[in-house]
Design an enzyme around this catalytic site. Structure first.
Site, PDB file in Angstrom:
ATOM      1  N   HIS A 199     -54.941 105.563  23.356  1.00  0.00           N
ATOM      2  CA  HIS A 199     -54.032 104.378  23.635  1.00  0.00           C
ATOM      3  C   HIS A 199     -52.583 104.709  22.988  1.00  0.00           C
ATOM      4  O   HIS A 199     -51.974 104.086  22.337  1.00  0.00           O
ATOM      5  CB  HIS A 199     -54.649 103.250  22.659  1.00  0.00           C
ATOM      6  CG  HIS A 199     -55.693 102.478  23.131  1.00  0.00           C
ATOM      7  ND1 HIS A 199     -55.643 101.520  24.082  1.00  0.00           N
ATOM      8  CD2 HIS A 199     -57.204 102.739  22.654  1.00  0.00           C
ATOM      9  CE1 HIS A 199     -57.065 101.314  24.333  1.00  0.00           C
ATOM     10  NE2 HIS A 199     -57.705 101.894  23.492  1.00  0.00           N
ATOM     11  N   ASP A 222     -60.160 104.371  18.695  1.00  0.00           N
ATOM     12  CA  ASP A 222     -61.195 103.677  19.536  1.00  0.00           C
ATOM     13  C   ASP A 222     -61.030 104.375  20.826  1.00  0.00           C
ATOM     14  O   ASP A 222     -59.969 104.866  21.140  1.00  0.00           O
ATOM     15  CB  ASP A 222     -61.248 102.359  19.406  1.00  0.00           C
ATOM     16  CG  ASP A 222     -59.956 101.655  19.896  1.00  0.00           C
ATOM     17  OD1 ASP A 222     -58.727 102.108  19.441  1.00  0.00           O
ATOM     18  OD2 ASP A 222     -59.837 100.678  20.789  1.00  0.00           O
ATOM     19  N   GLU A 223     -62.094 104.383  21.735  1.00  0.00           N
ATOM     20  CA  GLU A 223     -62.120 104.258  23.091  1.00  0.00           C
ATOM     21  C   GLU A 223     -61.290 105.944  23.451  1.00  0.00           C
ATOM     22  O   GLU A 223     -60.755 105.969  24.695  1.00  0.00           O
ATOM     23  CB  GLU A 223     -61.115 103.280  23.674  1.00  0.00           C
ATOM     24  CG  GLU A 223     -62.099 101.985  23.581  1.00  0.00           C
ATOM     25  CD  GLU A 223     -61.307 100.641  24.306  1.00  0.00           C
ATOM     26  OE1 GLU A 223     -62.320  99.808  24.870  1.00  0.00           O
ATOM     27  OE2 GLU A 223     -60.180 101.067  24.289  1.00  0.00           O
ATOM     28  N   VAL A 224     -61.473 107.000  22.550  1.00  0.00           N
ATOM     29  CA  VAL A 224     -60.914 108.244  22.919  1.00  0.00           C
ATOM     30  C   VAL A 224     -61.864 108.635  24.261  1.00  0.00           C
ATOM     31  O   VAL A 224     -61.112 109.311  25.270  1.00  0.00           O
ATOM     32  CB  VAL A 224     -60.934 109.223  21.995  1.00  0.00           C
ATOM     33  CG1 VAL A 224     -60.637 110.652  22.251  1.00  0.00           C
ATOM     34  CG2 VAL A 224     -60.350 108.574  20.566  1.00  0.00           C
ATOM     35  N   SER A 225     -63.131 108.284  24.523  1.00  0.00           N
ATOM     36  CA  SER A 225     -63.708 108.763  25.482  1.00  0.00           C
ATOM     37  C   SER A 225     -63.345 108.366  26.799  1.00  0.00           C
ATOM     38  O   SER A 225     -63.568 108.717  27.945  1.00  0.00           O
ATOM     39  CB  SER A 225     -65.319 108.376  25.166  1.00  0.00           C
ATOM     40  OG  SER A 225     -65.391 106.992  25.182  1.00  0.00           O
TER      41      SER A 225
END
EC number: 3.2.1.52
Length: 555
Positions: free
Chosen positions: A264, A324-327
């Site tokens: 992000h 979060d949401e690195v993937s």
């Protein structure tokens, strides 16, 4: 008999309306009901008439405390008498609210776990507040203001007599706002802080920056907001941030900033070399990278220096660092990047990008550990799920499609001795037609409704595990939320979370019992000038909200 017929017809119509909406008459609400419900409350049998010229607040030996002086000014001049009616004077004896606080007046904001306990006694002659801290006194004064109501028959303000002992169930009770997707003005943020205090919430989680924009003004690195902000007008100066923190302090609210890493991060592009090059499936470089480049050692020096500035700006002892949401970006930004793949081979990671994530986070943990102004990190739950979490971290839960799935997440993380904060129960940016604070709304994930019923400790775990549940933060993400709608979308839906996080679980089992108090709360806040949306099917407030005259924004 002629008189009886109309009465019977009216009764039948009323019954039909009740049956049709599944609720009692729309004018059913509590009188002097306190929200959130106190731990112990015993009402007296009589009420006392009060007038604004015969009421006063005695702060005793804390008469110079700025927090209590601000409290006295707000309630005496605004919140105790909010209704747009002609104010009566005289005709009653003086009514003094005596406030006794044991601890000294703090110079800074509240700290995690600070006492908010209070005793409140209202008789026909006086009101007495006793608290260990000023924060408890603030909560007591808000409860006292809920006891005040306008009697339409006598056309007088009255206050209910009562004895209350109260303290919160959880130490963390908050709201998360997102000022990256849509910029939120300082004035709008302050309005939410005011409503938070009226619901006894004590944490503002400020998601300051994200992929879309970087409104935080960095003195050391002005290129960040210089490139990353939507425009020069869409930034928060250091003075703006200090103003928000000071305003929150006077209302017993902490401000925890979030700077999400390593994903992000598109809006950080003003810092050259900070982001990895990302590629589509054809090997063509994409326009907006969204992951930090872990190969560049200078990036960790930059993060360290940047976070030092953040800790000088935000005094809270906690720092949210996302994770979060690195993937979501790994394939595009790391797996397809030849330089990253070579770096992974050199480090012995092979093709395992989780090891590369751990490499980044371990360096980030060390940076946090070495900050001059010590901070305890908070991470979104992926850092626990996918990586090796910092043993000092607090885990922030946002996943789970049902309450049961959320409880399982809490159980799993607390079993590893990590404290948790829960947001998964209260994603208020999701909207669907209906009273979602109490009902399950079709067409949404079950977790995105029935906000009143989500209890973060409702899992089969040990006492020690449940003590690691620090509370919850209701989140309102900003993709479709800005200055124009954040208030009505938040409130009173967030009030359901406020009661769940403050009040005893055994006393707040049924929304059916709570809604008359919530209706009174909504109408009270509407009379105070806030945009509080309807929450219980068709109803009305004695004094409805009216928009102030529009003014042209100065350009």
């Amino acid at each position: 008999m002629r008189l009886l017929i109309p009465i019977l017809i009216f009764a039948l119509i009323t019954t039909a309306v009740t049956w049709f909406y599944g609720r009692d008459d729309p004018d059913r609400w509590s009188v002097g009901g306190v929200w959130p419900l106190p731990k112990k409350i015993v009402y007296g049998s009589k009420n006392r008439t009060i007038t604004y010229d015969k009421i006063g607040i005695d702060l005793g030996d804390k008469k110079d405390c700025d927090i209590l002086l601000s409290m006295a000014d707000n309630y005496m001049n605004k919140w105790l008498f909010p209704f747009p009616v002609e104010m009566k004077t005289g005709g009653t004896e003086d009514f003094i609210i005596t406030v006794t606080v044991k601890d000294e007046c703090p110079s800074g904001p509240p700290v995690h776990g600070a006492s908010e306990e209070y005793l409140l006694r209202v008789s026909l002659t006086e009101a007495v507040i006793n608290a260990q801290t000023v924060w408890g006194a603030l909560r007591a004064m808000e409860s006292l203001s809920h006891l005040v109501f306008y009697d339409h028959k006598s056309q007088e303000y009255q206050i209910r007599t009562v004895e209350i002992f109260d303290k919160p169930r959880f130490p963390v009770r908050g709201i998360m706002i997102d000022s990256s997707r849509h910029f939120l003005s300082v004035n709008v943020i302050k309005r939410q802080l005011e409503i938070m205090s009226m619901n006894k919430l004590n944490v503002l989680h400020w998601h300051l920056v994200d992929s879309e924009s970087f409104p935080y003004t960095s003195v050391k690195f002005p290129e960040l907001h210089g490139v990353g902000a939507y425009s020069p007008r869409h930034v928060y100066s250091r003075e703006d941030i200090a103003d928000v923190i000071a305003f929150a302090r006077l209302r017993g609210i902490r401000v925890i900033p979030e700077f999400d890493l390593p994903g992000h991060t598109s809006s950080w592009r003003g810092r050259k070399g900070f982001l990895t090059e990302c590629f589509d499936e054809k090997g063509v470089e994409t326009f907006l990278p969204n992951l930090v480049d872990p190969m560049n050692e200078a990036n960790f020096d930059f993060i360290s220096e940047f976070l030092e500035e953040v800790t000088e700006t935000f005094p809270d002892q906690f720092l949210h660092l996302g994770g979060d949401e690195v993937s979501d970006y790994i394939v595009e930004c790391w797996e397809r990047n030849k330089k990253i793949r070579k770096f992974m081979e050199e480090k012995g990671f092979g093709n395992d990008t989780v090891l590369l994530e751990n490499y980044f986070f371990e360096k980030l943990y060390k940076i946090v550990e070495n900050l001059k102004l010590k901070r305890k990190p908070i991470f979104w739950q992926e850092v626990f799920d996918n990586n090796i979490p910092d043993p000092n971290a607090v885990i922030h839960i946002w996943k789970g499609n049902t309450h049961e799935e959320i409880y399982e997440q809490v159980k799993n993380i607390t079993s590893q001795n990590f404290p948790v904060i829960v947001s998964a129960c209260w994603y208020l940016n999701y909207i669907k037609y209906g009273a979602d604070w109490r009902d399950e709304i079709r067409g949404t994930a079950p977790s995105n409704s029935r906000y009143y019923y989500c209890d973060p400790t409702n899992f089969n775990g040990t006492v020690a595990q449940k003590e690691l549940v620090w509370g919850g933060i209701a989140a309102i993400w900003g993709e479709l939320v800005d200055n124009t709608n954040i208030e009505a979308r938040l409130w009173p839906r967030a009030s359901a979370a406020a009661e769940r996080l403050w009040s005893p679980a055994e006393k707040t089992q049924r929304a059916e019992d709570a809604w008359p108090r919530m209706h009174e709360l909504r109408c009270r806040l509407v009379s105070r000038g806030y945009r509080i949306q309807p929450n219980n099917n068709p109803d009305y407030c004695p004094f409805e909200f009216d928009e102030p005259p529009a003014t042209k924004t100065e350009l």
